[in-house]
Design an enzyme around this catalytic site. Structure first.
Site, PDB file in Angstrom:
ATOM      1  N   ASP A 156     -12.424   3.239   3.649  1.00 18.75           N
ATOM      2  CA  ASP A 156     -11.505   3.932   4.535  1.00 18.75           C
ATOM      3  C   ASP A 156     -10.972   4.898   3.134  1.00 18.75           C
ATOM      4  O   ASP A 156      -8.715   5.079   3.271  1.00 18.75           O
ATOM      5  CB  ASP A 156     -10.208   3.194   4.735  1.00 18.75           C
ATOM      6  CG  ASP A 156     -11.010   2.046   5.425  1.00 18.75           C
ATOM      7  OD1 ASP A 156     -11.763   2.537   6.583  1.00 18.75           O
ATOM      8  OD2 ASP A 156     -10.302   0.949   5.487  1.00 18.75           O
ATOM      9  N   GLN A 203     -10.327   2.480  -2.834  1.00 16.08           N
ATOM     10  CA  GLN A 203     -10.650   1.710  -1.641  1.00 16.08           C
ATOM     11  C   GLN A 203      -8.791   2.832  -1.064  1.00 16.08           C
ATOM     12  O   GLN A 203      -7.613   2.865  -2.171  1.00 16.08           O
ATOM     13  CB  GLN A 203     -10.021   0.981  -1.038  1.00 16.08           C
ATOM     14  CG  GLN A 203      -9.245   0.448   0.156  1.00 16.08           C
ATOM     15  CD  GLN A 203      -9.049  -1.338   0.238  1.00 16.08           C
ATOM     16  OE1 GLN A 203     -10.106  -2.048  -0.593  1.00 16.08           O
ATOM     17  NE2 GLN A 203      -9.388  -1.065   1.599  1.00 16.08           N
ATOM     18  N   ASP A 204      -8.621   3.986  -0.395  1.00 14.85           N
ATOM     19  CA  ASP A 204      -7.506   4.361   0.575  1.00 14.85           C
ATOM     20  C   ASP A 204      -7.032   5.307  -0.440  1.00 14.85           C
ATOM     21  O   ASP A 204      -6.145   5.517  -1.387  1.00 14.85           O
ATOM     22  CB  ASP A 204      -6.368   2.928  -0.195  1.00 14.85           C
ATOM     23  CG  ASP A 204      -6.481   2.367   1.650  1.00 14.85           C
ATOM     24  OD1 ASP A 204      -7.265   2.426   2.444  1.00 14.85           O
ATOM     25  OD2 ASP A 204      -5.740   1.692   1.913  1.00 14.85           O
ATOM     26  N   THR A 255       0.862  -1.361  -0.097  1.00 17.57           N
ATOM     27  CA  THR A 255      -0.083   0.080   0.275  1.00 17.57           C
ATOM     28  C   THR A 255       0.735   1.733  -0.593  1.00 17.57           C
ATOM     29  O   THR A 255       0.373   1.985  -0.725  1.00 17.57           O
ATOM     30  CB  THR A 255      -1.058  -0.235   1.246  1.00 17.57           C
ATOM     31  OG1 THR A 255      -1.948  -1.158   1.782  1.00 17.57           O
ATOM     32  CG2 THR A 255      -1.849   1.048   1.135  1.00 17.57           C
ATOM     33  N   TRP A 281      -9.280   2.344  12.628  1.00 20.64           N
ATOM     34  CA  TRP A 281      -8.436   1.771  12.382  1.00 20.64           C
ATOM     35  C   TRP A 281      -7.318   1.299  13.134  1.00 20.64           C
ATOM     36  O   TRP A 281      -6.328  -0.138  12.832  1.00 20.64           O
ATOM     37  CB  TRP A 281      -7.159   2.039  10.862  1.00 20.64           C
ATOM     38  CG  TRP A 281      -5.823   1.709  10.284  1.00 20.64           C
ATOM     39  CD1 TRP A 281      -6.695   0.358  10.258  1.00 20.64           C
ATOM     40  CD2 TRP A 281      -5.019   2.117   9.776  1.00 20.64           C
ATOM     41  NE1 TRP A 281      -5.387  -0.076   8.851  1.00 20.64           N
ATOM     42  CE2 TRP A 281      -4.308   1.228   9.315  1.00 20.64           C
ATOM     43  CE3 TRP A 281      -5.130   3.503   9.174  1.00 20.64           C
ATOM     44  CZ2 TRP A 281      -2.973   1.509   8.373  1.00 20.64           C
ATOM     45  CZ3 TRP A 281      -3.742   3.806   8.828  1.00 20.64           C
ATOM     46  CH2 TRP A 281      -2.434   2.914   7.774  1.00 20.64           C
ATOM     47  N   GLN A 313      -6.404  -2.270  -1.702  1.00 16.99           N
ATOM     48  CA  GLN A 313      -5.813  -0.845  -1.593  1.00 16.99           C
ATOM     49  C   GLN A 313      -4.690  -0.280  -2.670  1.00 16.99           C
ATOM     50  O   GLN A 313      -4.164  -0.932  -3.648  1.00 16.99           O
ATOM     51  CB  GLN A 313      -4.366  -0.950  -0.110  1.00 16.99           C
ATOM     52  CG  GLN A 313      -5.526  -1.518   1.136  1.00 16.99           C
ATOM     53  CD  GLN A 313      -5.571  -3.262   0.517  1.00 16.99           C
ATOM     54  OE1 GLN A 313      -5.998  -3.510   0.361  1.00 16.99           O
ATOM     55  NE2 GLN A 313      -5.404  -3.562   1.756  1.00 16.99           N
ATOM     56  N   ARG A 354     -14.222   4.449  10.252  1.00 18.15           N
ATOM     57  CA  ARG A 354     -14.678   3.511  11.667  1.00 18.15           C
ATOM     58  C   ARG A 354     -12.835   3.950  11.738  1.00 18.15           C
ATOM     59  O   ARG A 354     -11.864   4.110  11.664  1.00 18.15           O
ATOM     60  CB  ARG A 354     -14.067   1.837  10.638  1.00 18.15           C
ATOM     61  CG  ARG A 354     -13.372   1.651   9.681  1.00 18.15           C
ATOM     62  CD  ARG A 354     -13.235   0.400   9.062  1.00 18.15           C
ATOM     63  NE  ARG A 354     -12.911   0.052   7.887  1.00 18.15           N
ATOM     64  CZ  ARG A 354     -12.961  -0.997   7.387  1.00 18.15           C
ATOM     65  NH1 ARG A 354     -13.463  -2.123   7.909  1.00 18.15           N
ATOM     66  NH2 ARG A 354     -11.648  -1.415   6.223  1.00 18.15           N
TER      67      ARG A 354
END
Length: 564
Positions: free
Chosen positions: A395, A373-374, A321, A465, A351, A463
Site C-alpha cells: 500500500d 509500507q505506506d 501511522t 482500502w 506502517q 487494493r
C-alpha cells in the site's frame, strides 16, 4: 420500477417529517399553511439527494420557519449544524479511554483532536464561502465546496482509523456517527446544486470558470501558460538557476538555519506570496510539519539524492501511522523541488510513512519518497506529483486525496517474507467524494532486489482500502512482475462492487487486460471522453492553480514524445 417506488416512498417520508417539524414552529398566524407548503417543498428539494434524510431535515430546522429562506440559507444551516456535531464529537473523543490504552491508541485519540479541528476549519470555510457567494454564482463554487467536504470526511475517517482498542473505537464511532452522516449530506446537497437551484426556480448562468478551464486545458497540453500567471511564480520550479530564498538551511553552518524546522518557525505571521526555503545538501533527521497557517511555502534542495529528510518512526515502534512521517504538509499551496523524503524503519516497521500530504493545491517536482509500507500518504485535498520516484512495498501510495502522479517512477521493493506488494490503497469512504488517485504516464517497475524473487512475491496495482476506493492507471508502462489479474481484494469480496478501478491506454508486458479481475467495480476505459475526466485539468481543477506553480505538466493527455 422498484427503485423509483422506493424514491417516492422516501420523498413522502421526508415530507411527513418536515410537515411535523414545521408545524411545531408555525401553529398559528395568517398564512402559516402557505408557509408550511413552501418550506416543505424547499426542504424536500434540499434533502432529496441525501442518504440520511432524517438528519438532513433536522439540520435545517433553524430555517424551517423562514418562508424567505434561500438556497444559501438552507446550505449554511446544514453546514452550521454539522460544525456543531463535529465540535461535540471532538469533545467526546477527548474523554475516551483514559485507562488501559497503549501508546499508539493514546496518540490516535490525540490525533483525533487535530483532525477534527481541521474538519471544523474546513466546514467553517465552506459556511463562509456559501455566505459570501452570490446566489447565481453558487454553482460555480461547487468544486471548491466538494473538495473541502471530501477532506472533512477523510479527517473523520483518519480519526477512527487511528484507534484500535475495540470498545474505544466503537465509542468513538458512535460519537462521530452524526457528524459523518451530516457531512455526507452536505456533500450530497452540494453535488446536487444544479437540481436544487432548478427546484428553487433559479437559472444558473453559463459556468465561466468551467469554460475557461477547458480553454486552459488546451493551452496547458501545449506547455503554454495563461497571461495571468506571474512570471516569478512560473519560474520557481522550471528554472535550473537559484532563486533568492527567504531562508537557507545548511548542516555545515553556511546557512541561516541548521534545521528545516527552524526555517519554518521563522515564517512571518503576515507573510504574503511565496516563502522560499533552500535546503542545502545533507541528511536532515528531523520531524517537520508545514502548519495550516504556513501557506505557499516552497522548499527546494540540491537534488532528491542529496537533500534528504529522514526519520525512522513506525507503527511497530509504537507510533500512530499519522505521526510516522518525517515530513508532513498541511498549509495550502505547498511546493517542493529536488527533495528526498525517507523513512528508514524498514519492512519490519510495517506502517512507516516517508511523506504525508494534506495540503490543498500542493505540488512536488523531481522528489523522491522512499520507504516500504505506506511510503506516500496522500491524505486529503488536491495534489500533483511530477518527475518523482516513489518506492515501497505494501500500500505504498495510500490515502483519500484527489491526487495525480505524472511522469514518475513507482518502484516496487522486496517485502518481508510472505508479504504481497500493492502499489496503491485509495481510501474513498463516500461515493460522492471527489477524491481518487490517478497514475498517468508513469513506470511501474520492480526494484533490483525484487527481480530475483518476483515470481514468488506477488505484486498488484492496488487494493480497496475503503468502500469507494478509486484508482485510475492511464498511459503508463506496467512491467511483467504485476500479476495478470492486476488488482487484489482487501478481504474476500469486500468493496468489490463499489470500488472504482480503471485502466486506460497502458503499455508494457504487465498492461494486458484480458486476464484482469472481473469485479463489478473494475473496467477498462475505451472512450477517450471518459478518460478525459481523470486528466489533471478537470480532475484537480488544475488549470486554476497548477500552471502558476511552474511545475511542468499535462493538464490533458500525455504528449506522445514524452512517453516514458
Amino acid at each position: 420500477m422498484a427503485s423509483k417506488a422506493l424514491v417516492g416512498v422516501s420523498i413522502i417520508l421526508v415530507v411527513g417529517v418536515v410537515i411535523g417539524l414545521i408545524a411545531g414552529v408555525t401553529r398559528s398566524g395568517d398564512g402559516s399553511e402557505a408557509q408550511v407548503s413552501t418550506t416543505t417543498r424547499n426542504v424536500v428539494a434540499m434533502c432529496n439527494s441525501t442518504d440520511y434524510k432524517q438528519q438532513c431535515v433536522q439540520s435545517m430546522s433553524s430555517v424551517a420557519d423562514n418562508k424567505n429562506a434561500t438556497v444559501k440559507d438552507y446550505i449554511q444551516a446544514a453546514i452550521d449544524y454539522t460544525i456543531t456535531e463535529v465540535q461535540e464529537a471532538m469533545k467526546k473523543s477527548q474523554g475516551l479511554g483514559k485507562d488501559g490504552l497503549n501508546s499508539t491508541d493514546k496518540m490516535g485519540l490525540e490525533d483525533c483532536k487535530d483532525l477534527l479541528e481541521y474538519a471544523i476549519d474546513e466546514l467553517q470555510a465552506s459556511f463562509s464561502m456559501v455566505g459570501d457567494s452570490k446566489l447565481h454564482t453558487l454553482a460555480d463554487r461547487e468544486a471548491e465546496l466538494k473538495n473541502w467536504l471530501s477532506a472533512v470526511i477523510s479527517y473523520q475517517q483518519t480519526c477512527l482509523d487511528g484507534v484500535e482498542k475495540a470498545d474505544v473505537k466503537q465509542e468513538l464511532n458512535n460519537g462521530l456517527l452524526n457528524a459523518t452522516e451530516l457531512t455526507s449530506n452536505a456533500l450530497a446537497i452540494v453535488s446536487a446544486m444544479s437540481e436544487i437551484m432548478s427546484s428553487f426556480n433559479i437559472t444558473s448562468p453559463i459556468n465561466i470558470s468551467a469554460t475557461s478551464r477547458r480553454l486552459l486545458e488546451s493551452e496547458g497540453s501545449k506547455g503554454e501558460f495563461p497571461s495571468w500567471v506571474s512570471a516569478s511564480d512560473r519560474k520557481l520550479l522550471q528554472t535550473s538557476t537559484r532563486m533568492q530564498p527567504n531562508a537557507v538551511v545548511a548542516k555545515d553552518g553556511s546557512g541561516q538555519y541548521d534545521t528545516i524546522t527552524a526555517a519554518l518557525a521563522a515564517y512571518p505571521k503576515k507573510h504574503t506570496g511565496r516563502y522560499v526555503i533552500y535546503v542545502k545538501a545533507g541528511v536532515y533527521d528531523e520531524y517537520i510539519t508545514v502548519t495550516k497557517k504556513q501557506i505557499n511555502v516552497f522548499v527546494y534542495g540540491d537534488g532528491p539524492d542529496k537533500t534528504i529528510v529522514t526519520g525512522s518512526k513506525s507503527y511497530t515502534g509504537g507510533v500512530s501511522t499519522f505521526r510516522t512521517a518525517p515530513f508532513a504538509v498541511v498549509g495550502s499551496g505547498f511546493m517542493a523541488k529536488d527533495m528526498g523524503f525517507r523513512n528508514t524503519a524498514g519492512p519490519e516497521g510495517h506502517q512507516a510513512v516517508a511523506l504525508r500530504v494534506q495540503a490543498d493545491r500542493s505540488s512536488f517536482y523531481n522528489c523522491r519518497m522512499e520507504a516500504y509500507q505506506d511510503t506516500l500518504y496522500v491524505q486529503a485535498h488536491r495534489q500533483f506529483y511530477r518527475n518523482c520516484v516513489v518506492m515501497g512495498t505494501v500500500d505504498f501510495i495510500f490515502g483519500d486525496a484527489t491526487a495525480v502522479i505524472q511522469n514518475s517512477q513507482l518502484i516496487v521493493r522486496k517485502p518481508m517474507p510472505k508479504q504481497q506488494n500493492m502499489v496503491t490503497a485509495h481510501g474513498r469512504l463516500d461515493r460522492r467524494e471527489t477524491t481518487g488517485l490517478v497514475i498517468q504516464n508513469c513506470k511501474i517497475i520492480p526494484d533490483q532486489a525484487l527481480i530475483p524473487t518476483k515470481l514468488e512475491t506477488r505484486s498488484y496495482l492496488g487494493r480497496p482500502w475503503k468502500p469507494y476506493s478509486r484508482t485510475i492507471i492511464m498511459e503508463s508502462f506496467i512491467d511483467e512482475f504485476i500479476q495478470p489479474q492486476g488488482w487484489m481484494p482487501w478481504r474476500d469480496t469486500l468493496y468489490l462492487d463499489t470500488l472504482d478501478y480503471r485502466e486506460y491506454s497502458n503499455r508494457g508486458p504487465g498492461a494486458a487486460t484480458d486476464k484482469r479481475v472481473t469485479w463489478k467495480g473494475y473496467h477498462v476505459i475505451k472512450d477517450t471522453n471518459e478518460a478525459t475526466q481523470f486528466t489533471p485539468g478537470p480532475f484537480l481543477q488544475a488549470a486554476d492553480w497548477l500552471p502558476a506553480t511552474g511545475v511542468p505538466n499535462y493538464l490533458g493527455f500525455t504528449n506522445p514524445k514524452d512517453m516514458l
